[in-house]
Design a protein around this motif. Structure first.
Motif, short mmCIF file in Angstrom:
data_model
loop_
_atom_site.label_atom_id
_atom_site.label_comp_id
_atom_site.label_asym_id
_atom_site.label_seq_id
_atom_site.Cartn_x
_atom_site.Cartn_y
_atom_site.Cartn_z
N ILE A 1 0.69 0.63 2.84
CA ILE A 1 -0.26 1.50 3.80
C ILE A 1 -0.53 2.71 2.79
O ILE A 1 -1.79 2.63 2.87
CB ILE A 1 0.65 2.37 4.86
N ILE A 2 0.43 3.12 1.99
CA ILE A 2 -0.23 4.29 0.77
C ILE A 2 -1.75 3.09 -0.25
O ILE A 2 -2.36 4.14 -0.69
CB ILE A 2 0.69 4.64 0.09
N GLU A 3 -0.69 2.01 -0.31
CA GLU A 3 -2.57 1.56 -0.97
C GLU A 3 -3.53 1.02 -0.52
O GLU A 3 -4.75 1.35 -1.49
CB GLU A 3 -1.54 0.39 -1.69
N PHE A 4 -2.68 1.41 0.24
CA PHE A 4 -4.68 1.16 1.73
C PHE A 4 -5.15 2.46 1.79
O PHE A 4 -6.53 2.42 1.75
CB PHE A 4 -4.20 0.45 2.63
N ALA A 5 -4.43 3.50 1.31
CA ALA A 5 -5.24 4.59 1.99
C ALA A 5 -6.25 5.22 0.60
O ALA A 5 -7.17 6.05 0.43
CB ALA A 5 -3.61 5.65 1.51
N TYR A 6 -5.68 4.60 -0.18
CA TYR A 6 -6.58 5.04 -1.77
C TYR A 6 -7.29 4.35 -1.60
O TYR A 6 -8.34 4.26 -2.37
CB TYR A 6 -5.40 5.05 -2.66
N THR A 7 -6.93 3.32 -1.59
CA THR A 7 -8.36 1.56 -2.09
C THR A 7 -9.18 1.00 -1.11
O THR A 7 -9.71 0.48 -1.53
CB THR A 7 -7.45 0.45 -2.84
N GLY A 8 -8.24 1.01 0.00
CA GLY A 8 -9.16 0.24 1.42
C GLY A 8 -8.45 -1.13 1.34
O GLY A 8 -9.73 -1.59 1.87
N SER A 9 -7.87 -1.73 0.40
CA SER A 9 -7.75 -3.24 0.50
C SER A 9 -6.62 -3.06 1.07
O SER A 9 -5.57 -3.06 1.05
CB SER A 9 -8.27 -3.62 -0.46
N LEU A 10 -6.58 -4.33 1.97
CA LEU A 10 -5.03 -5.10 2.62
C LEU A 10 -5.09 -6.85 2.04
O LEU A 10 -6.18 -6.93 2.60
CB LEU A 10 -4.90 -4.58 4.01
N SER A 11 -3.93 -7.05 2.20
CA SER A 11 -3.59 -8.72 1.92
C SER A 11 -2.91 -8.77 3.85
O SER A 11 -1.74 -8.07 3.38
CB SER A 11 -3.13 -8.98 1.28
N VAL A 12 -3.03 -9.05 4.85
CA VAL A 12 -2.26 -9.42 5.73
C VAL A 12 -1.54 -10.67 5.85
O VAL A 12 -2.08 -11.76 5.77
CB VAL A 12 -3.08 -9.09 6.83
#
Length: 498
Positions: free
Chosen positions: A5-16
């Motif tokens: 969640i924190i990495e998504f907040a900074y990078t906007g990237s996500l691996s589901v």
């Protein structure tokens, strides 16, 4: 999960992934990170299958309402496959009752619903046998044949040991023959057909010397036609139709004076027509099909000559593009798609009726000739069905045909299949509910209302309910996935007449 969640907040990237989606969805929902919630819901929506749809439906919650609704609709649409899953056995009696009482539960045979109940109870018989009456009351028992009621229901030890259930089924057996009219059937909860999840539309055609704008919808569960004629659309015949992304496209045709290049599309949610980009060529007696989200139009007659040109329409750009021409000039042919190829068969070249066939591959952008049919067929109808291509009816230059044949793409061979009940040419053809339907047409003397279907399992043709409008040169298509599907079906008890 917090790290993601924190990495998504900074990078906007996500691996589901399959491994993290459940925990990630719970964590994102807890902290109200709606972008991640939506990504997880989209991922789960793409993974829906008969084996996991119940689990996804039960797992999702209020912030995933769209996914929950999609999973529930998947259960209803694929009920016949879902009943064999492990998750089906875990349904509560309230959940199962809610599913069974739905009009839009997709079950071709009501015996499937009855067998599902017995299967569910047999998983935990001591705990569940007490729910038999409430569950069996949700089955449309009057839709089952008397033989099936006796052999499947009345002979069941569960039913025989429950006096109330036995009496209920016995009363239905004694009264089902009195339900003689559609009005009576639709008002009776045990006799009312369920809603189909797909509808067969018959559009336009030639009637009594003139084109018609008549539109009828076939409700396969009720075996009844509903007249939906829309005065906004002009009459046309010898056209072709296709269903794509919620729209019915009506392409080309003839009104007795003009040969059309125009394309109109019907928005089934609003019942309104809109004109889109015209074809490069005027075409009546043409055929069209859908492949990979595009509409392909081939052959036809422009008022002067038979055509071998073909073109492709992309709805996203609203543009037609010319593709390589066919080997033959063809009007009155028919086409279908199978194995990512477009097959076209038969027709008329301006001199003689044709038995020749060819296919187009978008990958190679070229046409390839295949084995010819056993009969010359102009005004033929072909359709992909049961991994084969069926060519039905038509005109051989001297008579309208009842005969039919099937093509096996693996062996490049044609072979005979049982003939239709009625000889016809220039008729509609579609596959719905794993049955091949032929609609209307011309028998050499008059236009037809007659409808029949072929069942590949029994290898037999059977008569279905006639259309209201007698016509040839019509076009048919199957529509599905509509939010307002009930508007295209025969009136059930819960809604007013159209």
């Amino acid at each position: 999960m917090m790290q993601i969640i924190i990495e998504f907040a900074y990078t906007g990237s996500l691996s589901v992934t399959v491994n993290n989606v459940q925990e990630l969805l719970l964590a994102a929902d807890q902290f109200n990170v709606m972008d991640i919630v939506r990504a997880c819901c989209d991922f789960l929506g793409e993974q829906l299958s008969p084996e996991n749809c119940i689990g996804i439906w039960q797992f999702t919650f209020c912030s995933c309402f769209e996914l929950q609704s999609k999973a529930y609709q998947f259960i209803l649409d694929h009920f016949e496959e879902v009943v064999s899953s492990v998750e089906f056995q875990g349904l509560t009696v309230r959940e199962l009752t809610d599913i069974l009482e739905r009009d839009n539960l997709n079950a071709r045979k009501e015996s499937t619903v009855c067998e599902a109940i017995l299967h569910w109870i047999a998983h935990r018989p001591e705990e569940r046998r007490g729910h038999l009456l409430v569950l069996l009351s949700k089955v449309r028992l009057a839709l089952m044949s008397q033989d099936h009621l006796w052999t499947t229901v009345m002979s069941s030890e569960l039913v025989k040991s429950n006096a109330e259930c036995f009496q209920m089924v016995k009363e239905i057996l004694e009264t089902k023959d009195r339900l003689t009219s559609p009005a009576l059937v639709m008002r009776d909860s045990v006799a009312r057909p369920r809603l189909p999840n797909a509808i067969l539309l018959a559009i336009g055609g030639w009637r009594r010397g003139d084109p018609t704008n008549g539109i009828e919808a076939y409700d396969i569960r009720a075996d009844l036609w509903i007249n939906l004629t829309n005065s906004q659309e002009r009459p046309r015949a010898y056209h072709s139709t296709a269903f794509l992304d919620g729209y019915v496209y009506c392409v080309g045709g003839f009104d007795g004076v003009e040969h059309f290049s125009s394309v109109h599309r019907l928005d089934l949610s609003t019942h309104t027509w809109q004109e889109v980009a015209p074809m490069h060529f005027r075409r009546c007696y043409l055929c069209i099909t859908v492949l990979n989200g595009c509409i392909y139009a081939m052959g036809g007659y422009n008022g002067h000559v038979r055509l071998r040109t073909a073109e492709c329409y992309r709805p996203d750009t609203n543009q037609w593009t010319i593709i390589p021409p066919m080997h033959e000039h063809r009007s009155d042919a028919s086409c279908t798609t199978i194995n990512n190829k477009i097959y076209i068969c038969g027709g008329f070249d301006g001199i003689e009726c044709l038995e020749t066939c060819e296919y187009y591959s978008p990958e190679t952008n070229q046409w390839t000739v295949i084995a010819p049919m056993n009969s010359q067929r102009s005004g033929v109808a072909i359709v992909a069905y049961a991994d084969r291509i069926f060519a039905v009816g038509g005109f051989d230059g001297s008579a309208r045909l009842r005969s039919a044949e099937a093509y096996d793409p693996r062996t490049n061979t044609w072979y005979e299949v049982p003939s239709m009940l009625t000889a016809r040419s220039h008729f509609g053809i579609e596959v719905i509910d794993k049955l091949l339907f032929v609609v209307g047409g011309f028998n050499g003397f008059s236009t037809l209302r007659k409808v029949e279907y072929y069942n590949v399992v029994t290898d037999e043709w059977s008569a279905a309910c006639h259309m209201e409008i007698s016509r040839s040169a019509l076009s048919c298509c199957v529509v599905h996935g509509l939010p307002n599907m009930a508007e295209y079906t025969w009136c059930r008890e819960a809604r007013p007449l159209l």
